[in-house]
Design a protein around this motif. Sequence first.
Motif, short mmCIF file in Angstrom:
data_model
loop_
_atom_site.label_atom_id
_atom_site.label_comp_id
_atom_site.label_asym_id
_atom_site.label_seq_id
_atom_site.Cartn_x
_atom_site.Cartn_y
_atom_site.Cartn_z
N THR A 1 0.88 -1.39 0.20
CA THR A 1 0.11 -0.13 -0.23
C THR A 1 1.04 1.43 -0.15
O THR A 1 2.21 0.89 0.28
CB THR A 1 -0.64 0.28 0.84
OG1 THR A 1 0.31 -0.05 2.61
CG2 THR A 1 -1.88 -1.48 0.96
N GLY A 2 0.25 2.14 -0.52
CA GLY A 2 0.90 3.77 -1.02
C GLY A 2 0.51 4.16 1.30
O GLY A 2 0.72 3.28 2.20
N LYS B 1 3.86 -2.16 17.49
CA LYS B 1 3.93 -2.34 15.52
C LYS B 1 2.10 -1.41 15.34
O LYS B 1 1.19 -2.22 15.80
CB LYS B 1 3.06 -3.84 15.61
CG LYS B 1 4.50 -5.10 15.29
CD LYS B 1 5.18 -4.51 14.18
CE LYS B 1 7.05 -5.70 14.81
NZ LYS B 1 8.18 -5.42 13.38
N VAL B 2 2.01 -0.66 14.40
CA VAL B 2 0.99 0.13 13.39
C VAL B 2 0.37 -0.37 12.52
O VAL B 2 1.50 0.09 11.40
CB VAL B 2 1.33 1.88 14.13
CG1 VAL B 2 1.55 2.00 15.63
CG2 VAL B 2 2.31 1.67 12.81
N SER B 3 -0.63 0.08 12.20
CA SER B 3 -0.97 0.20 11.01
C SER B 3 -1.49 0.55 10.11
O SER B 3 -1.88 2.46 11.39
CB SER B 3 -2.31 -1.15 10.72
OG SER B 3 -3.05 -0.35 12.03
N GLN B 4 -1.47 0.94 8.45
CA GLN B 4 -2.26 2.00 8.28
C GLN B 4 -3.17 3.19 8.71
O GLN B 4 -3.77 1.74 8.02
CB GLN B 4 -2.14 2.32 6.23
CG GLN B 4 -2.61 3.25 5.78
CD GLN B 4 -2.26 2.64 3.79
OE1 GLN B 4 -2.62 2.60 3.49
NE2 GLN B 4 -1.15 3.59 3.79
N VAL C 1 -3.91 11.64 14.93
CA VAL C 1 -2.70 11.69 14.03
C VAL C 1 -3.03 10.39 13.53
O VAL C 1 -2.67 8.92 15.04
CB VAL C 1 -1.51 12.27 14.36
CG1 VAL C 1 -0.70 12.26 13.09
CG2 VAL C 1 -1.81 14.03 14.35
N VAL C 2 -2.70 9.90 12.88
CA VAL C 2 -2.61 8.31 12.27
C VAL C 2 -1.60 8.28 11.74
O VAL C 2 -0.87 9.04 10.96
CB VAL C 2 -4.28 7.95 11.10
CG1 VAL C 2 -5.12 8.59 11.83
CG2 VAL C 2 -3.94 8.96 9.34
N TYR D 1 7.22 13.92 19.80
CA TYR D 1 7.37 13.53 18.49
C TYR D 1 8.07 11.86 18.35
O TYR D 1 7.56 10.95 19.51
CB TYR D 1 8.24 14.18 17.76
CG TYR D 1 9.20 13.52 18.33
CD1 TYR D 1 10.51 12.98 17.34
CD2 TYR D 1 10.23 14.32 18.80
CE1 TYR D 1 12.14 12.68 16.71
CE2 TYR D 1 11.55 13.88 19.18
CZ TYR D 1 12.64 13.21 18.56
OH TYR D 1 13.53 12.91 18.64
N MET D 2 7.09 11.60 17.23
CA MET D 2 7.04 10.12 17.03
C MET D 2 7.83 10.11 15.43
O MET D 2 7.71 10.56 14.91
CB MET D 2 6.13 9.77 17.66
CG MET D 2 5.60 8.31 16.94
SD MET D 2 3.83 7.14 17.25
CE MET D 2 3.61 7.39 19.17
N ILE D 3 8.55 9.02 15.69
CA ILE D 3 8.70 8.74 14.06
C ILE D 3 8.37 6.82 14.15
O ILE D 3 8.63 5.95 14.89
CB ILE D 3 9.96 8.34 14.62
CG1 ILE D 3 10.63 10.01 14.43
CG2 ILE D 3 11.25 7.94 12.86
CD1 ILE D 3 12.12 10.11 14.28
N VAL D 4 7.87 6.56 12.97
CA VAL D 4 7.67 5.05 12.42
C VAL D 4 8.26 4.58 11.20
O VAL D 4 8.29 5.87 10.46
CB VAL D 4 5.94 5.28 12.09
CG1 VAL D 4 5.90 3.81 11.75
CG2 VAL D 4 5.15 5.41 13.42
#
Length: 454
Positions: free
Chosen positions: A328-329, A415-418, A369-370, A389-392
């Motif tokens: 996915t984009g 682990k996070v999903s889109q 914020v997703v 702040y967060m970095i994925v």
Amino acid sequence: MKKKITMFLVTTLLTASVPVFAVNTGDIKDQVNDNNEKIDVLEQEKSDLQKNKKVINSELNSILEEIKNTSNSITNLSSSIQSKEENIRIKTDEIAEMILKIQEIEADIVVQKERISEQEEELRKQEELLASRVRAAYKSNSVNNIIFTLIESTSIVDFTERLSFIERMVSKDHEIMELIDSIISTLEVEREKLEASQNAASEIKLSLEQDRVTLEDEKSSLERQKATLERELDNQKSLEVEKKALLDGLSAEERRIANDIGDIMEENAALEAEIQKLIREAQETARREEEARRAAEEARRAAEEAKKQEESQNSGSVSVPEAPKPSTGYIRPVNGRITSPYGYRVHPVYGDRRFHTGVDYAAGYGVPVVSTKSGTVILAKYHASYGNYMIVDHGDGVASLYAHLSGFAASYGQKVSQGQTIGYIGSTGTSTGPHLHFEIRVNGVHRNPSDYVK
């Protein structure tokens, strides 16, 4: 006659047109003056707006400056703490090595003492043997006995045998004396080694005690710095609360200006280097963990596949491999207009051109914020510029950064999903209004998010 009529008409028209021209010129002048006044007003409003943007609110600027100073203090303290912790680790390792060295030397000293005792015992025995032989020779007047023994020989053969026996006795005495000399020499060497080992052990023990004192001082200093860091962190949190309360208390016009200014971050070489380092380290750790996970997963799948093949062979059926899922984009992390794009921009406070490393989205406090794409949270912390702040990490060196959050909805290592909520809109850090500062990083280096999020 015709010429006179023509002149009359021309004169009449000219005479009639003069007042009309005068009227039109006056209107235009009035309009120009009116426009100039409007321009002056607009210029004044523009100037006032710029002043308001630069000042925003003196108290707010003061808080932002204090947040920056506190963050610098925290950064310096953290760096010093890391350095001290590294020094303590090194010193602890050195002390452990010294203790092992002392133990080795002391064990060697025990062996050396045992060897010396054995040598001394052997020396004593040889000296006693030599002394007994000397005493026996003295009592029996061995010189006369030797001469008498040789005279008493009955034949040349007998004489030769007796002479050989006497030579062996003398040779034996020489051997004993040489052995005694050798033992004495060996003892001297062994005693010198023992003394050197004891001196070395004493020196290491003295150094060890000094290092232990230094280590305790380092630990005490470290604890004091950690306590100072905790106070600075608490102060930082208080400043953020104070800043939010101040922003909430601004007038509608002041709040509008503050929201328009929003993100006053700019490219900073030190901050950029820090972010790149953090991302690369986190991505390397995540990569190793992912490789280990994939290896375990492949082993599990291989075992399952082998089991399926065995079952299919037994049943005569053929298994069909599962088709890979399409990738996915990237999606927008929040709904809202873009207030500041990526790249060079006119700084909202200082008015000069500076580089902006991300895209700013306008949104209200607390709006979810997703995650722009599925991935793993590799960092979630506070920084004076980025605020919360967060970095994925999305794999293949690509990571997304979400700044100025009011709070987190995901934690480190998760682990996070889109499309999953990972945080909430805020105005923490160098921000004067609620919004999201969003970045795309490739191997730690910022890229234009608009190339990824369409």
